[in-house]
Scaffold this motif. Structure first.
Motif, PDB file in Angstrom:
ATOM      1  N   ARG A   1       0.824  -1.203   0.000  1.00 59.08           N
ATOM      2  CA  ARG A   1       0.000   0.000   0.000  1.00 59.08           C
ATOM      3  C   ARG A   1       0.861   1.257   0.000  1.00 59.08           C
ATOM      4  NH1 ARG A   1      -3.758  -0.791   5.093  1.00 59.08           N
ATOM      5  NH2 ARG A   1      -1.728  -1.392   5.923  1.00 59.08           N
ATOM      6  N   GLY A   2       0.439   2.224  -0.799  1.00 59.29           N
ATOM      7  CA  GLY A   2       1.146   3.487  -0.860  1.00 59.29           C
ATOM      8  C   GLY A   2       2.212   3.564  -1.920  1.00 59.29           C
ATOM      9  N   TYR A   3       2.538   2.434  -2.546  1.00 62.65           N
ATOM     10  CA  TYR A   3       3.583   2.405  -3.564  1.00 62.65           C
ATOM     11  C   TYR A   3       3.041   2.210  -4.982  1.00 62.65           C
ATOM     12  CZ  TYR A   3       7.210   2.092   0.047  1.00 62.65           C
ATOM     13  OH  TYR A   3       8.046   2.357   1.111  1.00 62.65           O
ATOM     14  N   GLY A   4       1.764   1.867  -5.101  1.00 65.22           N
ATOM     15  CA  GLY A   4       1.217   1.626  -6.427  1.00 65.22           C
ATOM     16  C   GLY A   4       1.905   0.442  -7.080  1.00 65.22           C
ATOM     17  N   LEU A   5       2.136   0.554  -8.386  1.00 62.34           N
ATOM     18  CA  LEU A   5       2.853  -0.495  -9.113  1.00 62.34           C
ATOM     19  C   LEU A   5       4.340  -0.356  -8.802  1.00 62.34           C
ATOM     20  CD1 LEU A   5       3.238  -2.760 -11.105  1.00 62.34           C
ATOM     21  CD2 LEU A   5       2.850  -1.149 -12.966  1.00 62.34           C
ATOM     22  N   LEU A   6       4.867  -1.294  -8.025  1.00 60.84           N
ATOM     23  CA  LEU A   6       6.215  -1.212  -7.465  1.00 60.84           C
ATOM     24  C   LEU A   6       7.119  -2.268  -8.081  1.00 60.84           C
ATOM     25  CD1 LEU A   6       8.216  -0.184  -5.204  1.00 60.84           C
ATOM     26  CD2 LEU A   6       7.225  -1.996  -3.747  1.00 60.84           C
ATOM     27  N   ILE A   7       8.340  -1.861  -8.397  1.00 60.12           N
ATOM     28  CA  ILE A   7       9.384  -2.781  -8.857  1.00 60.12           C
ATOM     29  C   ILE A   7      10.544  -2.690  -7.886  1.00 60.12           C
ATOM     30  CG2 ILE A   7      11.065  -3.276 -10.687  1.00 60.12           C
ATOM     31  CD1 ILE A   7       9.026  -2.158 -12.685  1.00 60.12           C
ATOM     32  N   ILE A   8      11.039  -3.854  -7.435  1.00 58.33           N
ATOM     33  CA  ILE A   8      12.207  -3.907  -6.562  1.00 58.33           C
ATOM     34  C   ILE A   8      13.298  -4.701  -7.275  1.00 58.33           C
ATOM     35  CG2 ILE A   8      13.133  -4.644  -4.334  1.00 58.33           C
ATOM     36  CD1 ILE A   8      10.317  -4.430  -3.182  1.00 58.33           C
ATOM     37  N   ILE A   9      14.508  -4.156  -7.285  1.00 51.50           N
ATOM     38  CA  ILE A   9      15.654  -4.809  -7.912  1.00 51.50           C
ATOM     39  C   ILE A   9      16.707  -5.098  -6.847  1.00 51.50           C
ATOM     40  CG2 ILE A   9      17.531  -4.581  -9.599  1.00 51.50           C
ATOM     41  CD1 ILE A   9      15.729  -2.794 -11.241  1.00 51.50           C
ATOM     42  N   LYS A  10      17.192  -6.330  -6.825  1.00 53.22           N
ATOM     43  CA  LYS A  10      18.309  -6.703  -5.962  1.00 53.22           C
ATOM     44  C   LYS A  10      19.595  -6.519  -6.752  1.00 53.22           C
ATOM     45  CE  LYS A  10      20.425 -10.572  -3.495  1.00 53.22           C
ATOM     46  NZ  LYS A  10      20.328 -12.008  -3.133  1.00 53.22           N
TER      47      LYS A  10
END
Length: 243
Positions: free
Chosen positions: A169-178
């Protein structure tokens, strides 16, 4: 070629904005895994180091989890906190908001990510900074960059996509990269994802289109986290005119 992800379908519903960087506390002992969660997204949600979280729950690489599984959010706790039966001793269970109708399961990824240091970080977008980082309680855990709908969002460094979805919640469509064993980067409020979970990306590769998902206006919310903790991206990104 554009990659459209069912797990990132914003038409199925939105979440109300909340303060970014919500962390766990001693009162939040366990979390029940929801559809489309990854261990990385859970660690990101609670501001935890994914390696410690995996070790505390005896989850081997590539950190595969399943819906309904109980995750111990206290890495320093004993094994009795989360029993192998899936029950929790005197727990306070934290549940996520309802997920969109279309979800994707956590993929099994076996290809490793480089563990070496990052030489030079790259800017994820070219717009003006409209909000800076703040390490105060409830403050902005990254920087917000203005732009236009559909502007390119680029990877700040090479790595692997470990989350793509709308479950936080609060991030919308989120992408996380390691990027390596220490660093993650996050890109929020996108209108469209151009990558999928498990995909390896290169520095400066376009990974999404800027949008306003779960935001009041078009922008990129960008975070860098070191061992689970938000750090000021401006201390890592190269200087540019206007900053």
């Amino acid at each position: 070629m554009l990659i459209f992800l069912n797990g990132c379908d914003l038409s199925q519903g939105k979440f109300a904005p909340v303060t970014n960087g919500w962390k766990s506390s001693a009162a939040s002992q366990a979390y029940r895994v929801q559809q489309a969660d990854t261990l990385y997204s859970i660690a990101f949600r609670f501001g935890l180091d994914v390696n410690q979280l995996a070790a505390a729950n005896h989850i081997p690489s590539p950190y595969r989890i399943h819906p309904g599984q109980m995750i111990n959010l206290l890495p320093g706790a004993t094994d009795s906190t989360v029993a192998s039966t899936g029950t929790v001793s005197t727990p306070v269970v934290v549940s996520a908001a309802p997920m969109p109708a279309k979800v994707v399961s956590t993929p099994v990824v076996t290809q490793p990510v480089a563990t070496g240091p990052i030489g030079v970080w790259a800017w994820p977008a070219s717009g003006k900074i409209i909000q800076n980082f703040s390490d105060t309680y409830g403050g902005n855990k990254g920087i917000d960059i203005a732009g236009n709908l559909g502007d390119p969002v680029r990877a700040t460094a090479g790595g692997r996509v470990v989350y793509c979805g709308t479950g936080l919640r609060g991030y919308g469509l989120l992408i996380i990269i390691k990027h390596n064993t220490q660093y993650l980067s996050a890109y929020a409020h996108n209108s469209q994802a151009l990558v999928k979970e498990g995909q390896l990306v290169k520095q400066n590769q376009t990974i999404a289109k800027m949008g306003s998902s779960d935001a009041t206006h078009v922008m990129l919310h960008f975070e860098i986290r070191q061992s689970g903790h938000p750090v000021d991206p401006l201390k890592l990104l190269p200087p540019r005119k206007g900053n």
